[in-house]
Structure formats: structure tokens, C-alpha cells
Design a protein around this motif. Structure first.
Motif, mmCIF file in Angstrom:
data_model
loop_
_atom_site.group_PDB
_atom_site.id
_atom_site.type_symbol
_atom_site.label_atom_id
_atom_site.label_comp_id
_atom_site.label_asym_id
_atom_site.label_seq_id
_atom_site.Cartn_x
_atom_site.Cartn_y
_atom_site.Cartn_z
ATOM 1 N N ALA A 372 0.696 -1.314 -0.203
ATOM 2 C CA ALA A 372 0.220 -0.311 -0.042
ATOM 3 C C ALA A 372 0.749 1.132 -0.291
ATOM 4 O O ALA A 372 1.559 1.270 0.346
ATOM 5 C CB ALA A 372 -1.084 -0.007 1.290
ATOM 6 N N LEU A 373 -0.084 2.390 -0.633
ATOM 7 C CA LEU A 373 1.440 3.601 -0.758
ATOM 8 C C LEU A 373 0.185 4.529 -0.240
ATOM 9 O O LEU A 373 -0.904 4.420 -0.637
ATOM 10 C CB LEU A 373 1.345 3.702 -2.448
ATOM 11 N N ARG A 374 1.132 5.869 0.368
ATOM 12 C CA ARG A 374 -0.353 6.810 0.831
ATOM 13 C C ARG A 374 0.125 8.055 0.664
ATOM 14 O O ARG A 374 1.879 7.979 0.639
ATOM 15 C CB ARG A 374 -0.711 6.018 2.583
ATOM 16 N N PRO A 375 0.116 9.302 0.367
ATOM 17 C CA PRO A 375 0.556 10.525 0.185
ATOM 18 C C PRO A 375 0.577 11.415 1.147
ATOM 19 O O PRO A 375 -0.433 11.528 1.552
ATOM 20 C CB PRO A 375 0.158 11.237 -0.994
ATOM 21 N N LEU A 376 1.454 11.766 2.113
ATOM 22 C CA LEU A 376 1.927 12.516 3.346
ATOM 23 C C LEU A 376 2.027 14.191 2.646
ATOM 24 O O LEU A 376 2.479 14.170 1.444
ATOM 25 C CB LEU A 376 2.148 12.390 3.899
ATOM 26 N N GLN A 377 1.820 15.007 3.524
ATOM 27 C CA GLN A 377 2.090 16.471 3.494
ATOM 28 C C GLN A 377 3.500 16.472 3.873
ATOM 29 O O GLN A 377 4.153 15.714 4.305
ATOM 30 C CB GLN A 377 1.618 17.679 4.514
ATOM 31 N N SER A 378 4.350 17.324 2.802
ATOM 32 C CA SER A 378 5.697 17.603 2.413
ATOM 33 C C SER A 378 6.286 18.355 3.999
ATOM 34 O O SER A 378 5.264 18.980 4.344
ATOM 35 C CB SER A 378 5.933 18.250 1.158
ATOM 36 N N SER A 379 7.404 17.454 4.071
ATOM 37 C CA SER A 379 7.819 18.131 5.498
ATOM 38 C C SER A 379 8.926 18.892 5.051
ATOM 39 O O SER A 379 10.031 19.282 5.720
ATOM 40 C CB SER A 379 8.327 16.511 5.604
ATOM 41 N N ASP A 380 9.291 18.726 3.779
ATOM 42 C CA ASP A 380 10.389 20.339 3.043
ATOM 43 C C ASP A 380 9.859 21.724 3.348
ATOM 44 O O ASP A 380 8.985 22.026 3.600
ATOM 45 C CB ASP A 380 10.115 20.248 1.816
ATOM 46 N N LYS A 381 10.826 21.860 4.372
ATOM 47 C CA LYS A 381 10.070 23.423 5.340
ATOM 48 C C LYS A 381 10.232 25.073 3.973
ATOM 49 O O LYS A 381 9.719 25.362 4.089
ATOM 50 C CB LYS A 381 11.914 23.858 5.967
ATOM 51 N N LEU A 382 10.703 24.593 3.138
ATOM 52 C CA LEU A 382 10.726 25.746 1.994
ATOM 53 C C LEU A 382 8.993 25.313 1.485
ATOM 54 O O LEU A 382 9.072 26.798 1.125
ATOM 55 C CB LEU A 382 11.811 25.850 0.313
ATOM 56 N N MET A 383 8.507 23.639 1.030
ATOM 57 C CA MET A 383 7.470 23.630 0.198
ATOM 58 C C MET A 383 6.509 24.775 1.841
ATOM 59 O O MET A 383 5.496 24.600 1.258
ATOM 60 C CB MET A 383 7.530 22.366 0.092
ATOM 61 N N GLN A 384 6.884 23.742 2.807
ATOM 62 C CA GLN A 384 6.144 24.273 4.052
ATOM 63 C C GLN A 384 5.847 26.005 3.497
ATOM 64 O O GLN A 384 4.285 26.502 3.768
ATOM 65 C CB GLN A 384 6.615 24.039 5.239
ATOM 66 N N LEU A 385 6.791 26.953 3.559
ATOM 67 C CA LEU A 385 6.716 28.161 3.619
ATOM 68 C C LEU A 385 5.888 28.622 2.566
ATOM 69 O O LEU A 385 5.441 29.532 2.388
ATOM 70 C CB LEU A 385 8.055 29.131 3.480
ATOM 71 N N LEU A 386 6.344 27.849 1.028
ATOM 72 C CA LEU A 386 5.753 28.884 -0.028
ATOM 73 C C LEU A 386 3.900 27.615 -0.050
ATOM 74 O O LEU A 386 3.017 28.624 -0.012
ATOM 75 C CB LEU A 386 6.663 27.594 -1.285
ATOM 76 N N LEU A 387 3.593 26.619 0.937
ATOM 77 C CA LEU A 387 2.731 26.953 0.997
ATOM 78 C C LEU A 387 1.663 28.275 1.560
ATOM 79 O O LEU A 387 0.470 28.033 1.386
ATOM 80 C CB LEU A 387 1.902 25.538 1.903
ATOM 81 N N GLU A 388 2.571 28.055 2.995
ATOM 82 C CA GLU A 388 1.565 29.338 3.651
ATOM 83 C C GLU A 388 1.952 30.647 3.017
ATOM 84 O O GLU A 388 0.860 31.139 2.972
ATOM 85 C CB GLU A 388 2.751 29.289 5.061
ATOM 86 N N ILE A 389 2.522 31.164 2.143
ATOM 87 C CA ILE A 389 2.603 32.157 1.210
ATOM 88 C C ILE A 389 1.858 31.803 -0.201
ATOM 89 O O ILE A 389 0.639 33.281 0.750
ATOM 90 C CB ILE A 389 3.937 32.700 0.516
ATOM 91 N N LYS A 390 0.961 30.650 -0.430
ATOM 92 C CA LYS A 390 -0.525 31.086 -0.947
ATOM 93 C C LYS A 390 -1.461 30.794 -0.523
ATOM 94 O O LYS A 390 -2.375 31.723 -0.880
ATOM 95 C CB LYS A 390 0.466 29.831 -2.014
ATOM 96 N N ARG A 391 -1.268 30.347 0.330
ATOM 97 C CA ARG A 391 -2.665 30.406 1.513
ATOM 98 C C ARG A 391 -2.752 31.874 1.929
ATOM 99 O O ARG A 391 -3.791 32.472 2.154
ATOM 100 C CB ARG A 391 -2.472 29.306 2.022
ATOM 101 N N PHE A 392 -1.809 32.565 2.368
ATOM 102 C CA PHE A 392 -1.906 34.017 2.463
ATOM 103 C C PHE A 392 -2.193 34.888 1.482
ATOM 104 O O PHE A 392 -3.145 36.272 1.646
ATOM 105 C CB PHE A 392 -0.640 33.859 3.084
ATOM 106 N N SER A 393 -1.898 34.515 0.233
ATOM 107 C CA SER A 393 -2.192 35.319 -1.145
ATOM 108 C C SER A 393 -3.111 34.938 -0.926
ATOM 109 O O SER A 393 -4.505 36.287 -1.600
ATOM 110 C CB SER A 393 -1.320 34.919 -1.747
ATOM 111 N N ASP A 394 -4.205 33.936 -0.862
ATOM 112 C CA ASP A 394 -5.159 33.705 -1.532
ATOM 113 C C ASP A 394 -6.436 34.402 -0.521
ATOM 114 O O ASP A 394 -7.097 34.693 -0.848
ATOM 115 C CB ASP A 394 -5.772 31.965 -1.612
#
Length: 569
Positions: A372-394
Motif C-alpha cells: 500500500a502507498l499513501r501520500p502525506l504533506q511535504s516535510s520540506d521547510k521551503l515547501m511549507q513556507l511556499l504553501l503558507e505564502i500561497k494560502r496567505f495570498s489567496d
């Protein structure tokens, strides 16, 4: 002298001879001109005659061609009328023959019907009931014909029903939601309009006060001009600036000048220190383009003058607006790029689900009981920061940067938060200068779960943590086979089912009991494996067996050894 007199006497004779020669040449020239003119005139007459003859022939040929063209047209029109008449007669004959054949067919059908009824009645059949059923069949055929004619309308109705009528409740609810949003936007617009009207009224009042102050200043200046023009109240010494008489001694004047010079020097030093202290807050490449290298005294004065102009003209507001618009563009560009990077997230989840479903549908007959395979949220700090910037922009896309119709009262807090996000992003880039790009694999984390007999690995990030080397290779091969099969089935829906050949290396690390299992696992999905190994396995598991070797020139030689027909078994 005798010679000169003799020559002088010969001059009239020479002039007479020259006149005779000139007259002779003049006569010859006129005769030559006349002959050339007559020759050219005769050539011109000949050419004119030939041109007249050619024009007559041209007209003759044109008349003949026109007569021939009229004759051809007449023949064409007569032939066309005749052929059209023959065609109409032929069509009328064919239609007459069709009507005659239809009439014969109807009469023959009527005769056959009567003969059938006579024969059936002679053998005891109920012809009345048969006639009723025939009438009923005729009605049914008419109804079927009517249904076939109405079928396109039914198809259009079903399409409209699926696309319009069935979606009417959802459309109505969507309309209500949009109406509610519109009313909310109208309320926000009214509030913003009232706020801006209040601001406009304050600005108008401020402008009125400034105008009154300006009028007052202009009145004062006019009074000053009138005072200076009035010699009764304004002495001439006030208008003209020059030497002024004084009762002070030279010592007092020198002391005052020294004191004034010392005070000026002290104030100049204090001024330079203040400028140097203020200038120390800026780098050589500062945003305001302030000059940081000040050498001479004039440089300090120029800096102060430029600073006064900067403050008086409120250029800091222009820079603030420019920088605000700039970081707003950067935030939105980052949000757009991150959105493009995460746009395929649903496709990744769907592919992982297809892989899991594929193993459940056709599992592995061997030691591997579950994958079985499952995807999880990325643990990469840069990716988390970019996602936070995208949520903030939206969330704040209408409340960043310069003030507009949709700006809210919390605009300054939002801008400060945006600057903090950009500073965090810049700090991360400075901390990791070697990182040049963000890959798709950084947007999510993939975990695996494998059950080998009774051993459950749980959710792990790497297949290498499953078990032994052979188990790791087996699991990797199965995951790759399922991944290939998922894309193969998508392509099969468009092009039809097909087979794929895949090369599998390091087959020697697999346990012999798992070799046949991995072959069956791939073959049931129409994936044919080409396995290479220095170790000999059971030849019955393979359809073809080859021996590969290198010759003296490093060329690979392929020698077929066995061909095993599994159907015969």
C-alpha cells in the motif's frame, strides 16, 4: 618687308578660296540633308502603308472569329436544349415506369392476399382474426416509423434534460449563493464608499483651509509690496541692501565676526556629524539612491538639500507605494508558481489509489501479502513556507499593496505579514544558496506499507527499510510494474489493449520461489519481463532462454538456447 607685302596681297585670294570652299560644303550638306529626308520619308510612307494593311487584316480576322463564335454558340445552345429535352423525356418515362411497377406490385400483392385468405379459409383458419392482426401490425409499423422520426427529438430532449433540467436545483442554489455574495459585496462597497466620502469631505475641508491660508499670504505679500512702494512708511535703506552706518568700533565688529565665524564653523561641524550619522543608516546601494560617500563641504550641503527636497515632496510615500506594489507582485508570483506546482496533486492521489487498487485486484501469489502507498504533506521547510505564502495570498489577494475598492481596515497588518513572509523566504534562500529549484517530489511525501508473510513493516518512507535485499528488489519491481500498468490501462482506453516489454536487472538477488511469482504478476497485466541473471533458474518459468557473450571486439553475441511452449504444459 617685300615678303610681308607679298603675303598681305595673297590674303584676299585665300579668303576668296575659303568662301568658295564653304559655299561648296554648304551645298553638299544641304543635298545630303535633302537625300536623308527623302529616304526617311519614303521609309515612313512604306511603314504607314504596311500598318494600314495590317489593321485591315486584323479587322478581317476579328470579324471572321466573331462569326465563328456566334455559330459555335448557336450550335451549343441548340445541343443543350435538345439534350435537356431528351433528359426530361427520359425522366418522365422512368417515373411512368416506376408508377406502373408500383401499381402492378400493389395489384399482385392484393391478389396474393386474396389467394392467401382463400387458402387459409379453405383449411379452416380464422381469416378475420388474421386480418385484425395484420391491421394491428400495420398500426405498429406506423407507430415504429413515427418513433424513428421522433428519435432525434427524444435525444435532444434527453441531452437537454441531462445538461439543463437535472441541473436546475444546483443552478438555483448556485444563483442564491452568488446573489448572497453580490449583496455582501454591495454592502462592502457601500461601506467603502461612505468611508471614502468621509475622507473626501475631510480632504475638501483641508483644501479649503489651505486656500484660505494661501489667500491670507497673498494679501500679506500685497500689503508688503504696497508698504515698500509707499515712501512715507518704508525708508530706502530697507529696500536697498548695501553698507550700513554703525557706531560700533572695529574691535567689536571683529569680535562679532570671529564669534559669527566660530559659531558658523561649530554649526557646520554639528551639521556634518548629523549628516554622517543619518547617512550611516544607508548602504552604497540603498533604495532611495542617497549618496553615501561625502568628501567636500559642498557634498554635505547637496545631501542636505536633496534630503529636504525628498521630505518636502513626500517622496517616501512614492517609494512606499512602489515597494508595496513590488512585494505584492512577488507574493502573487510565488502563489501562482506554487499553484502550478501543486495543480497535479489530485492526479498524484488518483494514481496512488489506482496502484493500491491494482494490487488488491491482482495480488501477488507469494510472500508479499499486501503493498500500500499513501501520500502525506511535504516535510520540506521551503515547501511549507511556499504553501503558507500561497494560502496567505489567496486569503488576502484584495487586501495587499495599494488601496483599492476591496481593501479592508487591516491592510497595514496584512502588508506587514507579507513582508515577514518574504523576509523568511529570502533568509531560507540565503541559508541554502546551493538549492536552485523545487522539484515535484518536494511537494509531497510518499510512504509504503508492506506485509511479508506475518511481518508488517508499517508505514515507512523508503522501500529499503522493508526487509532483505531480495525483498526490497521484489517490492520495488512490483511497485514499478503496478505503476506501469496504471499508465498502460489509461493508454489502453484510447488505443486498445497492448503489451509492454520491460527489462528487469539483478534478478539473481530474488529468491527462486519469487521468480515465477514476479513473472506471473507482470504477465497477467500484459507486461512481459526480460530478466537477466548469471544464475540459472527453472527454465519452465520462461518462454525463451538466451545466452549472451562478448567476442574479441566487445560485440554482444545472442545465442537462443530454449523455447518453452507453456500451452503444451
Amino acid at each position: 618687308q617685300h615678303l610681308m607685302e607679298a603675303e598681305r596681297m595673297q590674303i584676299p585670294a585665300k579668303l576668296k578660296n575659303l568662301r568658295a570652299d564653304y559655299a561648296s560644303w554648304k551645298t553638299k550638306e544641304e543635298e545630303w540633308k535633302r537625300e536623308c529626308t527623302e529616304e526617311l520619308q519614303s521609309q515612313l510612307n512604306e511603314i504607314g502603308h504596311r500598318l494600314y494593311v495590317a489593321e485591315g487584316e486584323k479587322k478581317k480576322y476579328l470579324d471572321e472569329r466573331e462569326k465563328l463564335l456566334k455559330a459555335c454558340r448557336k450550335v451549343y445552345n441548340d445541343s443543350r436544349i435538345e439534350l435537356k429535352k431528351e433528359l426530361e423525356e427520359f425522366i418522365a418515362g422512368v417515373q411512368h415506369e416506376i408508377d406502373r411497377m408500383k401499381q402492378q406490385t400493389a395489384e399482385r400483392e392484393k391478389e396474393l392476399k386474396q389467394a392467401q385468405e382463400s387458402e387459409l379459409s379453405g383449411k379452416g383458419a380464422d381469416t378475420v382474426t388474421i386480418r385484425k392482426y395484420d391491421d394491428r401490425l400495420a398500426e405498429i409499423n406506423k407507430e415504429l416509423e413515427s418513433i424513428s422520426k421522433s428519435r432525434p427529438l427524444v435525444l435532444y430532449y434527453e441531452r437537454d434534460k441531462a445538461e439543463l433540467f437535472d441541473k436546475e436545483p444546483a443552478t438555483r442554489s448556485r444563483k442564491k449563493e452568488l446573489d448572497a455574495k453580490l449583496s455582501a459585496l454591495d454592502e462592502r462597497f457601500d461601506l467603502k464608499k461612505k468611508k471614502l466620502q468621509v475622507q473626501k469631505k475631510g480632504a475638501d475641508d483641508h483644501l479649503d483651509r489651505i486656500r484660505k491660508e494661501l489667500d491670507s499670504l497673498e494679501d500679506g505679500l500685497n500689503k508688503v509690496d504696497m508698504f515698500r512702494k509707499d515712501e512715507t512708511f518704508c525708508p530706502p535703506s530697507v529696500i536697498e541692501i548695501g553698507e550700513k552706518p554703525t557706531r560700533k568700533s572695529c574691535d567689536v565688529i571683529v569680535d562679532e565676526l570671529k564669534s559669527l565665524i566660530i559659531s558658523t564653523i561649530r554649526k557646520t561641524d554639528d551639521f556634518k556629524k548629523a549628516v554622517t550619522q543619518f547617512n550611516g543608516n544607508f548602504s552604497s546601494k540603498n533604495t532611495f539612491h542617497f549618496r553615501t560617500e561625502l568628501i567636500g563641504e559642498q557634498d554635505y550641503y547637496d545631501f542636505a538639500s536633496n534630503l529636504c527636497e525628498f521630505v518636502d515632496n513626500d517622496k517616501i510615500s512614492d517609494y512606499q507605494k512602489h515597494i508595496s506594489e513590488r512585494y505584492t507582485d512577488i507574493i502573487r508570483r510565488i502563489s501562482q508558481e506554487v499553484g502550478g506546482l501543486t495543480r497535479n496533486e489530485s492526479e498524484i492521489h488518483r494514481t496512488i489509489k489506482d496502484i493500491n487498487d491494482d494490487f488488491v485486484k491482482r495480488n501477488f501469489a507469494g510472500v508479499i501479502k499486501e503493498i500500500a502507498l499513501r501520500p502525506l504533506q511535504s516535510s520540506d521547510k521551503l515547501m511549507q513556507l511556499l504553501l503558507e505564502i500561497k494560502r496567505f495570498s489567496d486569503e488576502n489577494q484584495y487586501n495587499m499593496g495599494k488601496v483599492d475598492l476591496f481593501s479592508q481596515d487591516s491592510r497595514e497588518d496584512v502588508n506587514a505579514t507579507a513582508v515577514r513572509h518574504l523576509l523568511s523566504f529570502m533568509k531560507y534562500l540565503l541559508d541554502e544558496p546551493g538549492r536552485r529549484r523545487l522539484a515535484l517530489a518536494d511537494t509531497f511525501k510518499l510512504e509504503f506499507r508492506v506485509k511479508e508473510n506475518d511481518n508488517d513493516t508499517g508505514w515507512v518512507e523508503k522501500i529499503a527499510n522493508v526487509g532483505s535485499d531480495g525483498t526490497d528488489i521484489l517490492v520495488k519491481a512490483m511497485v514499478n510494474i503496478m505503476l506501469i500498468n496504471v499508465f498502460k490501462e489509461k493508454a489502453s482506453r484510447k488505443f486498445g489493449d497492448f503489451k509492454i516489454h520491460c527489462m528487469m536487472d539483478e534478478i539473481g538477488k530474488l529468491h527462486p520461489n519469487n521468480v515465477k511469482g514476479i513473472l506471473d504478476f507482470a504477465n497477467c497485466r500484459n507486461i512481459l519481463l526480460v530478466n537477466s541473471s548469471p544464475t540459472t533458474y527453472n527454465v519452465e518459468d520462461y518462454r525463451y532462454t538466451y545466452l549472451l557473450s562478448k567476442d574479441g571486439r566487445s560485440n554482444t553475441r545472442v545465442v537462443p538456447l530454449l523455447t518453452y511452449n507453456q500451452k503444451e504444459k
